[in-house]
Scaffold this motif. Structure first.
Motif, PDB file in Angstrom:
ATOM      1  N   ASN A  78       2.296  17.296  30.549  1.00  0.00           N
ATOM      2  CA  ASN A  78       1.181  16.417  30.174  1.00  0.00           C
ATOM      3  C   ASN A  78       1.732  15.011  29.998  1.00  0.00           C
ATOM      4  O   ASN A  78       2.829  14.833  29.461  1.00  0.00           O
ATOM      5  CB  ASN A  78       0.554  16.915  28.861  1.00  0.00           C
ATOM      6  N   LYS A  79       0.976  14.034  30.410  1.00  0.00           N
ATOM      7  CA  LYS A  79       1.525  12.675  30.308  1.00  0.00           C
ATOM      8  C   LYS A  79       1.330  12.067  28.926  1.00  0.00           C
ATOM      9  O   LYS A  79       1.898  11.014  28.642  1.00  0.00           O
ATOM     10  CB  LYS A  79       0.974  11.771  31.414  1.00  0.00           C
TER      11      LYS A  79
ATOM     12  N   TRP B  64       2.011  15.090  36.321  1.00  0.00           N
ATOM     13  CA  TRP B  64       2.205  16.365  37.031  1.00  0.00           C
ATOM     14  C   TRP B  64       2.485  16.144  38.511  1.00  0.00           C
ATOM     15  O   TRP B  64       3.167  16.943  39.148  1.00  0.00           O
ATOM     16  CB  TRP B  64       0.983  17.280  36.855  1.00  0.00           C
TER      17      TRP B  64
ATOM     18  N   GLY C 102       5.044  13.758  31.279  1.00  0.00           N
ATOM     19  CA  GLY C 102       5.094  13.077  32.569  1.00  0.00           C
ATOM     20  C   GLY C 102       3.881  13.387  33.409  1.00  0.00           C
ATOM     21  O   GLY C 102       3.001  14.161  33.010  1.00  0.00           O
TER      22      GLY C 102
ATOM     23  N   THR D 264      -8.964  25.457  32.918  1.00  0.00           N
ATOM     24  CA  THR D 264      -9.693  25.224  31.670  1.00  0.00           C
ATOM     25  C   THR D 264     -11.193  25.244  31.970  1.00  0.00           C
ATOM     26  O   THR D 264     -11.620  25.130  33.122  1.00  0.00           O
ATOM     27  CB  THR D 264      -9.330  23.866  31.040  1.00  0.00           C
ATOM     28  N   ARG D 265     -11.949  25.346  30.902  1.00  0.00           N
ATOM     29  CA  ARG D 265     -13.398  25.343  31.081  1.00  0.00           C
ATOM     30  C   ARG D 265     -13.881  24.006  31.648  1.00  0.00           C
ATOM     31  O   ARG D 265     -14.804  23.975  32.459  1.00  0.00           O
ATOM     32  CB  ARG D 265     -14.062  25.613  29.733  1.00  0.00           C
TER      33      ARG D 265
ATOM     34  N   ARG E 155      -8.177  19.149  33.364  1.00  0.00           N
ATOM     35  CA  ARG E 155      -8.814  17.927  33.851  1.00  0.00           C
ATOM     36  C   ARG E 155      -7.794  16.884  34.306  1.00  0.00           C
ATOM     37  O   ARG E 155      -8.089  16.041  35.147  1.00  0.00           O
ATOM     38  CB  ARG E 155      -9.707  17.358  32.745  1.00  0.00           C
ATOM     39  N   GLY E 156      -6.583  16.966  33.758  1.00  0.00           N
ATOM     40  CA  GLY E 156      -5.537  16.023  34.135  1.00  0.00           C
ATOM     41  C   GLY E 156      -5.143  16.122  35.600  1.00  0.00           C
ATOM     42  O   GLY E 156      -4.464  15.238  36.128  1.00  0.00           O
TER      43      GLY E 156
ATOM     44  N   SER F 233      -5.075  19.609  27.730  1.00  0.00           N
ATOM     45  CA  SER F 233      -4.849  18.975  26.416  1.00  0.00           C
ATOM     46  C   SER F 233      -4.478  19.982  25.343  1.00  0.00           C
ATOM     47  O   SER F 233      -3.785  19.650  24.390  1.00  0.00           O
ATOM     48  CB  SER F 233      -6.096  18.195  26.000  1.00  0.00           C
ATOM     49  N   GLY F 234      -4.968  21.238  25.473  1.00  0.00           N
ATOM     50  CA  GLY F 234      -4.656  22.244  24.456  1.00  0.00           C
ATOM     51  C   GLY F 234      -5.731  22.341  23.390  1.00  0.00           C
ATOM     52  O   GLY F 234      -5.420  22.565  22.209  1.00  0.00           O
TER      53      GLY F 234
ATOM     54  N   GLN G 286     -11.252  30.966  34.522  1.00  0.00           N
ATOM     55  CA  GLN G 286     -11.274  30.260  33.229  1.00  0.00           C
ATOM     56  C   GLN G 286     -10.552  31.041  32.136  1.00  0.00           C
ATOM     57  O   GLN G 286     -10.804  32.217  31.913  1.00  0.00           O
ATOM     58  CB  GLN G 286     -12.720  30.004  32.796  1.00  0.00           C
ATOM     59  N   VAL G 287      -9.664  30.338  31.457  1.00  0.00           N
ATOM     60  CA  VAL G 287      -8.889  30.943  30.362  1.00  0.00           C
ATOM     61  C   VAL G 287      -9.392  30.357  29.049  1.00  0.00           C
ATOM     62  O   VAL G 287      -9.611  29.152  28.958  1.00  0.00           O
ATOM     63  CB  VAL G 287      -7.390  30.612  30.537  1.00  0.00           C
TER      64      VAL G 287
ATOM     65  N   GLN H  49     -10.244  25.963  21.883  1.00  0.00           N
ATOM     66  CA  GLN H  49     -10.962  26.986  22.656  1.00  0.00           C
ATOM     67  C   GLN H  49     -10.137  27.460  23.858  1.00  0.00           C
ATOM     68  O   GLN H  49     -10.264  28.589  24.300  1.00  0.00           O
ATOM     69  CB  GLN H  49     -12.313  26.453  23.155  1.00  0.00           C
TER      70      GLN H  49
ATOM     71  N   LEU I 225     -11.542  30.897  25.007  1.00  0.00           N
ATOM     72  CA  LEU I 225     -12.507  31.563  24.137  1.00  0.00           C
ATOM     73  C   LEU I 225     -13.667  32.166  24.925  1.00  0.00           C
ATOM     74  O   LEU I 225     -14.098  33.286  24.681  1.00  0.00           O
ATOM     75  CB  LEU I 225     -13.041  30.518  23.153  1.00  0.00           C
ATOM     76  N   THR I 226     -14.181  31.402  25.870  1.00  0.00           N
ATOM     77  CA  THR I 226     -15.304  31.880  26.663  1.00  0.00           C
ATOM     78  C   THR I 226     -14.852  32.262  28.074  1.00  0.00           C
ATOM     79  O   THR I 226     -15.664  32.429  28.972  1.00  0.00           O
ATOM     80  CB  THR I 226     -16.414  30.804  26.727  1.00  0.00           C
ATOM     81  N   GLY I 227     -13.543  32.382  28.236  1.00  0.00           N
ATOM     82  CA  GLY I 227     -12.988  32.811  29.526  1.00  0.00           C
ATOM     83  C   GLY I 227     -12.132  34.036  29.311  1.00  0.00           C
ATOM     84  O   GLY I 227     -12.433  34.868  28.458  1.00  0.00           O
TER      85      GLY I 227
HETATM   86  C1  LIG Z   1     -18.135  26.812  22.528  1.00  0.00           C
HETATM   87  C2  LIG Z   1     -17.040  26.287  23.404  1.00  0.00           C
HETATM   88  C3  LIG Z   1     -16.295  27.162  24.144  1.00  0.00           C
HETATM   89  C4  LIG Z   1     -15.268  26.696  24.939  1.00  0.00           C
HETATM   90  N1  LIG Z   1     -14.530  27.586  25.669  1.00  0.00           N
HETATM   91  C5  LIG Z   1     -13.479  27.142  26.390  1.00  0.00           C
HETATM   92  C6  LIG Z   1     -12.641  28.045  27.113  1.00  0.00           C
HETATM   93  O1  LIG Z   1     -12.859  29.250  27.138  1.00  0.00           O
HETATM   94  N2  LIG Z   1     -11.598  27.527  27.802  1.00  0.00           N
HETATM   95  C7  LIG Z   1     -11.293  26.190  27.824  1.00  0.00           C
HETATM   96  O2  LIG Z   1     -10.316  25.804  28.483  1.00  0.00           O
HETATM   97  N3  LIG Z   1     -12.086  25.320  27.164  1.00  0.00           N
HETATM   98  C8  LIG Z   1     -13.170  25.758  26.459  1.00  0.00           C
HETATM   99  N4  LIG Z   1     -13.957  24.847  25.834  1.00  0.00           N
HETATM  100  C9  LIG Z   1     -13.753  23.410  26.104  1.00  0.00           C
HETATM  101  C10 LIG Z   1     -12.623  22.806  25.284  1.00  0.00           C
HETATM  102  O3  LIG Z   1     -13.125  22.377  24.038  1.00  0.00           O
HETATM  103  C11 LIG Z   1     -12.011  21.579  26.001  1.00  0.00           C
HETATM  104  O4  LIG Z   1     -13.027  20.668  26.273  1.00  0.00           O
HETATM  105  C12 LIG Z   1     -11.307  21.920  27.313  1.00  0.00           C
HETATM  106  O5  LIG Z   1     -10.406  22.999  27.118  1.00  0.00           O
HETATM  107  C13 LIG Z   1     -10.535  20.714  27.779  1.00  0.00           C
HETATM  108  O6  LIG Z   1     -10.031  20.964  29.058  1.00  0.00           O
HETATM  109  P1  LIG Z   1      -8.795  20.139  29.624  1.00  0.00           P
HETATM  110  O7  LIG Z   1      -7.610  20.372  28.765  1.00  0.00           O
HETATM  111  O8  LIG Z   1      -8.731  20.498  31.073  1.00  0.00           O
HETATM  112  O9  LIG Z   1      -9.285  18.627  29.583  1.00  0.00           O
HETATM  113  P2  LIG Z   1      -8.913  17.412  28.636  1.00  0.00           P
HETATM  114  O10 LIG Z   1      -9.097  17.765  27.211  1.00  0.00           O
HETATM  115  O11 LIG Z   1      -9.654  16.257  29.160  1.00  0.00           O
HETATM  116  O12 LIG Z   1      -7.351  17.211  28.872  1.00  0.00           O
HETATM  117  C14 LIG Z   1      -6.769  16.727  30.018  1.00  0.00           C
HETATM  118  C15 LIG Z   1      -5.300  16.481  29.743  1.00  0.00           C
HETATM  119  O13 LIG Z   1      -4.645  16.098  30.936  1.00  0.00           O
HETATM  120  C16 LIG Z   1      -3.664  15.129  30.626  1.00  0.00           C
HETATM  121  N5  LIG Z   1      -3.405  14.366  31.839  1.00  0.00           N
HETATM  122  C17 LIG Z   1      -4.202  13.448  32.452  1.00  0.00           C
HETATM  123  N6  LIG Z   1      -3.640  13.022  33.587  1.00  0.00           N
HETATM  124  C18 LIG Z   1      -2.455  13.665  33.697  1.00  0.00           C
HETATM  125  C19 LIG Z   1      -1.399  13.613  34.669  1.00  0.00           C
HETATM  126  N7  LIG Z   1      -1.502  12.864  35.757  1.00  0.00           N
HETATM  127  N8  LIG Z   1      -0.311  14.404  34.458  1.00  0.00           N
HETATM  128  C20 LIG Z   1      -0.198  15.197  33.350  1.00  0.00           C
HETATM  129  N9  LIG Z   1      -1.171  15.247  32.405  1.00  0.00           N
HETATM  130  C21 LIG Z   1      -2.279  14.504  32.585  1.00  0.00           C
HETATM  131  C22 LIG Z   1      -4.270  14.310  29.507  1.00  0.00           C
HETATM  132  O14 LIG Z   1      -3.273  13.664  28.740  1.00  0.00           O
HETATM  133  C23 LIG Z   1      -5.012  15.378  28.714  1.00  0.00           C
HETATM  134  O15 LIG Z   1      -4.218  15.896  27.659  1.00  0.00           O
HETATM  135  C24 LIG Z   1     -14.995  25.292  25.020  1.00  0.00           C
HETATM  136  C25 LIG Z   1     -15.763  24.420  24.242  1.00  0.00           C
HETATM  137  C26 LIG Z   1     -16.770  24.905  23.456  1.00  0.00           C
HETATM  138  C27 LIG Z   1     -17.560  23.927  22.621  1.00  0.00           C
END
Ligand SMILES: Cc1cc2nc3c(=O)[nH]c(=O)nc-3n(C[C@H](O)[C@H](O)[C@H](O)COP(=O)(O)OP(=O)(O)OC[C@H]3O[C@@H](n4cnc5c(N)ncnc54)[C@H](O)[C@@H]3O)c2cc1C
Length: 326
Positions: free
Chosen positions: A290-291, A309, A307, A238-239, A213-214, A271-272, A252-253, A275, A255-257
């Motif tokens: 990641n910033k 991306w 930093g 990410t999901r 999402r970042g 974010s890490g 998608q990578v 899942q 648990l569900t990917g």
């Molecule tokens: C049952 C279930 C199953 C799931 N299965 C999966 C799965 O298979 N795969 C999966 O990925 N998720 C899965 N999820 C979702 C998971 O819980 C998280 O919501 C998801 O992984 C978050 O994705 P993200 O890291 O892209 O987003 P976020 O958690 O929103 O993280 C975004 C990150 O980007 C960073 N960022 C923002 N702007 C910048 C920038 N300009 N430069 C650098 N860094 C920046 C932020 O600091 C933040 O750490 C599942 C959830 C459930 C409940």
């Protein structure tokens, strides 16, 4: 008294030879010790028996029959059950593949035993199989034992290396007929749609560059595709971003990917969450950009860049390009 390890090998669809998972299963079977039997089910698979021998199988049971051309649970489980009853192995291994995921539990039910799915490590304590699985999003491992015979497990891709190939090695080959009547097969394949993948498949890629999402929007994936292209890798996601339609769900990578095991995983704006980490728990080299210095991904990362991306990726891509050029 059950003994030895029986492996259900797989062939690449369309006559593409032995699937890499077969070598990995033989590697796992060899590590357990004792005689190893490899089963090959399909149509046009007889020619692959020699290779199974070169990869360490002591015996290969081949059931080469048109009725097994496509994977059909009813037919495969019927034949698998008969082979297991005759061979009486102590341990039966499958890959955590489309076939293994379907066939292993069905076979376990037929044989009145249990199965440990998606194992990342196998060992024997006497005759007892110790099957480890990743749990809590890859933060811990659970160890299972099975009260029943045979002890069945499916193995995650790329956790075991295939044995070193020795073409002078010959396995005993036993051919069997499928002996399944077409009426016993309750499903049929009506059509096939193959997912078109440009470049290397995510599951096979030595390098995966994943976005979260970042990235701020779908356009953020373009520089990641460029970097992945230069590194000979694939793009993951990410999901969160797949759910928002920023990138195809096939990427998608987690648990569900997909579960990926590249040599290098570059996580950008991710974010890490546990899942997501469940899909990369076997990756040895994670690089996180990641910033947020507190982001969970840094705990698993070998190298981390705190930093934005938008600054890091173009500079990194440029450097890689320079190094590649010379
Ligand atoms: C049952 C279930 C199953 C799931 N299965 C999966 C799965 O298979 N795969 C999966 O990925 N998720 C899965 N999820 C979702 C998971 O819980 C998280 O919501 C998801 O992984 C978050 O994705 P993200 O890291 O892209 O987003 P976020 O958690 O929103 O993280 C975004 C990150 O980007 C960073 N960022 C923002 N702007 C910048 C920038 N300009 N430069 C650098 N860094 C920046 C932020 O600091 C933040 O750490 C599942 C959830 C459930 C409940």
């Amino acid at each position: 008294m059950p003994s030895g390890v029986l492996v259900f090998g797989e062939a690449v669809e369309g006559g593409g030879g032995l699937a890499p998972v077969t070598g990995e299963l033989l590697g796992a079977a060899k590590s357990l010790g004792g005689p190893v039997t490899c089963v090959l089910l399909g149509a046009g698979v007889e020619g692959l028996a020699k290779e199974c021998g070169a990869l360490g199988a002591d015996k290969v049971i081949v059931v080469d029959d048109e009725v097994l051309k496509d994977y059909q649970g009813d037919a495969y489980v019927h034949v698998g059950e008969r082979i297991c009853k005759e061979a009486d192995p102590s341990v039966v291994l499958f890959g955590q593949t489309t076939i293994g995921r379907d066939m292993a539990p069905r076979l376990a039910a037929r044989l009145g035993t249990a199965v440990a799915m998606d194992c990342v490590e196998l060992s024997l304590d006497g005759e007892k199989l110790q099957a480890s699985r990743s749990c809590y999003g890859g933060s811990a491992r659970a160890r299972y034992t099975i009260n029943g015979t045979p002890q069945i497990a499916t193995l995650r891709a790329k956790v075991y290396d295939p044995p070193e190939r020795d073409d002078s090695r010959q396995a005993e080959v036993a051919k069997q007929s499928a002996d399944v009547s077409a009426d016993a097969i309750r499903t049929r394949i009506v059509s096939r749609r193959k997912e078109e993948v440009e470049g290397v498949r995510l599951e096979d890629a030595p390098v995966v560059v994943s976005g979260g999402r970042g990235l701020g929007g779908p356009e953020g994936f373009q520089p990641l595709e460029e970097l992945a292209g230069i590194l000979g890798g694939a793009v993951g996601a990410t999901r969160a971003v797949c759910d928002m339609g920023w990138y195809p769900v096939a990427a998608q990578v987690g648990l569900t990917g997909k579960v990926v095991t590249p040599d290098l995983y570059i996580a950008v704006g991710i974010s890490g969450a546990s899942q997501h980490m469940a899909g990369i728990s076997q990756v040895k080299n994670i690089v996180a950009i990641n910033k947020d210095p507190e982001a969970n991904i840094f705990q698993a990362a070998r190298f981390g860049v705190v930093g934005d991306w938008k600054e890091v990726i173009p500079a990194f891509t440029e450097k890689v390009r320079e190094l590649k050029a010379g």
